[in-house]
Design an enzyme around this catalytic site. Sequence first.
Site, PDB file in Angstrom:
ATOM      1  N   ASP A 139       0.877  -1.351   0.092  1.00 53.72           N
ATOM      2  CA  ASP A 139      -0.068  -0.138  -0.118  1.00 53.72           C
ATOM      3  C   ASP A 139       0.906   1.092   0.052  1.00 53.72           C
ATOM      4  OD1 ASP A 139      -2.386   1.537  -0.033  1.00 53.72           O
ATOM      5  OD2 ASP A 139      -2.502   1.444   2.076  1.00 53.72           O
ATOM      6  N   CYS A 208     -23.535   5.944   3.851  1.00 55.89           N
ATOM      7  CA  CYS A 208     -22.481   6.979   3.949  1.00 55.89           C
ATOM      8  C   CYS A 208     -23.071   7.980   4.549  1.00 55.89           C
ATOM      9  CB  CYS A 208     -22.081   7.122   2.568  1.00 55.89           C
ATOM     10  SG  CYS A 208     -20.753   8.323   2.641  1.00 55.89           S
ATOM     11  N   CYS A 258     -22.133  -3.511   4.461  1.00 55.83           N
ATOM     12  CA  CYS A 258     -22.208  -4.562   3.199  1.00 55.83           C
ATOM     13  C   CYS A 258     -22.549  -6.039   3.531  1.00 55.83           C
ATOM     14  CB  CYS A 258     -20.748  -4.331   2.652  1.00 55.83           C
ATOM     15  SG  CYS A 258     -20.595  -5.593   1.016  1.00 55.83           S
TER      16      CYS A 258
HETATM   17 FE1  SF4 Z   1     -22.219  -1.739  -1.503  1.00 57.48          FE
HETATM   18 FE2  SF4 Z   1     -21.562  -4.170  -0.484  1.00 57.48          FE
HETATM   19 FE3  SF4 Z   1     -24.343  -3.553  -1.215  1.00 57.48          FE
HETATM   20 FE4  SF4 Z   1     -22.047  -3.801  -3.114  1.00 57.48          FE
HETATM   21  S1  SF4 Z   1     -22.840  -5.359  -1.808  1.00 57.48           S
HETATM   22  S2  SF4 Z   1     -23.645  -2.278  -3.144  1.00 57.48           S
HETATM   23  S3  SF4 Z   1     -20.498  -2.785  -2.129  1.00 57.48           S
HETATM   24  S4  SF4 Z   1     -23.054  -2.643   0.299  1.00 57.48           S
HETATM   25 FE1  SF4 Z   2     -18.836   7.098   3.202  1.00 52.81          FE
HETATM   26 FE2  SF4 Z   2     -17.520   5.003   3.248  1.00 52.81          FE
HETATM   27 FE3  SF4 Z   2     -16.336   7.120   3.348  1.00 52.81          FE
HETATM   28 FE4  SF4 Z   2     -17.484   6.379   5.491  1.00 52.81          FE
HETATM   29  S1  SF4 Z   2     -15.840   5.495   4.425  1.00 52.81           S
HETATM   30  S2  SF4 Z   2     -17.567   8.502   4.705  1.00 52.81           S
HETATM   31  S3  SF4 Z   2     -19.060   5.428   4.555  1.00 52.81           S
HETATM   32  S4  SF4 Z   2     -17.469   6.587   1.692  1.00 52.81           S
END
Ligand code: SF4
Ligand code: SF4
Length: 367
Positions: A139, A208, A258
């Site tokens: 990274d 988010c 997710c």
């Molecule tokens: Fe977002 Fe995960 Fe849903 Fe894909 S599966 S749209 S990355 S939350």
């Molecule tokens: Fe949005 Fe993901 Fe950034 Fe958190 S890490 S501010 S949820 S894009």
Amino acid sequence: MPTAADTTWIVDHARSLGFDLCGIVRAESFPELSQFDEWLTSGYAGEMTYLADERRRQPSLAMENLHSVIVCALNYNTAYPYSVDCAATTDPSQEPRGWISRYAWGSDYHEVLWRKLNALQSALRQKFPGPFAARSYADTGPVAERVFAKYAGLGWLGKNTLLLNENLGSWFFLGVILTSLDLLPTVPLGETPPPDLCGNCRQCLDACPTGALIEPYVMDARKCISYLTIELRGEIPEDLREPMGWQVYGCDICQDVCPYNRNVPITATPEFQPRQIHHEDETLFQPKLSWLAALGQQDFREKFRGSAMKRAKWQGLVRNACIALGNSRVQKGTPAHAETVTLLQHLLNSPDSAIAISAQWALSRIE
Ligand code: SF4
Ligand code: SF4
């Protein structure tokens, strides 16, 4: 001549070193690399000017005679709850706590990845005795690891812009070895990498708090809490302070929600367990904000030696802790409230203007 047996040997060896996934890909100009230009031109990278490095888009510039990229993934998920499950349960009569991104709880992942990548590189030298070039990046290099990982078959690029693996979710680090060795790719020529399994889901976009995921697969990093808390120097734009909530270093929300991160395996790497932070029995998992906000520069250097959190610098971490205090629901009339007010009043005199401004903002919200 590259052989399938060599590829299998490398993947198996990477796994024996503790990597959870390994794949090999030819160093080509994949479509995602050219789309990167448009993203940069839109200004979405903010102050991260290092992302404009031409080598990110043209792998051939990253190393002379570059043929293959070995991509390794290392799971860092520990058996602790997710931020979205903890946030609602914080008790306003107790000292407010902050959230540090899951990946930063343990030892600095760069060092852990480095050790494993270097061990793999040494093994390659034994296996392929002829001269060849190899360079490891944990990274740290001008390389789009995620894109190589996708085409090496490790997963797909999700709507939250991260690499997702059907079994591992997204709690993993990526490290790469660029090499002049001509190796057979793990996704055979003519075959496609794993399909995008996001489907109709948009939980990451909806969760988010700052609207940083401006559309599926596109992030405006300038709005992302990870960028704001780690990369951005100086003041945090006022309209983004409240949505930052209790995050003091990074943000896990779009990964927490997710579905592919539910019931995922726990890391076998002990270095990723949360570090103990001071004499109390506390770790970097939900640390007390008063501890972070009261850190002196020397303290910061000592406590975060060997931690990825050094990147935020002392000014950034104390600034972030002030903002999280301003977002806390600390209850008036409690000892925790009195202590918070005293601490913030003290920080009004900080020589760092971003800290002083953040402390002022926080006081205006809790007094
Ligand atoms: Fe977002 Fe995960 Fe849903 Fe894909 S599966 S749209 S990355 S939350
Ligand atoms: Fe949005 Fe993901 Fe950034 Fe958190 S890490 S501010 S949820 S894009």
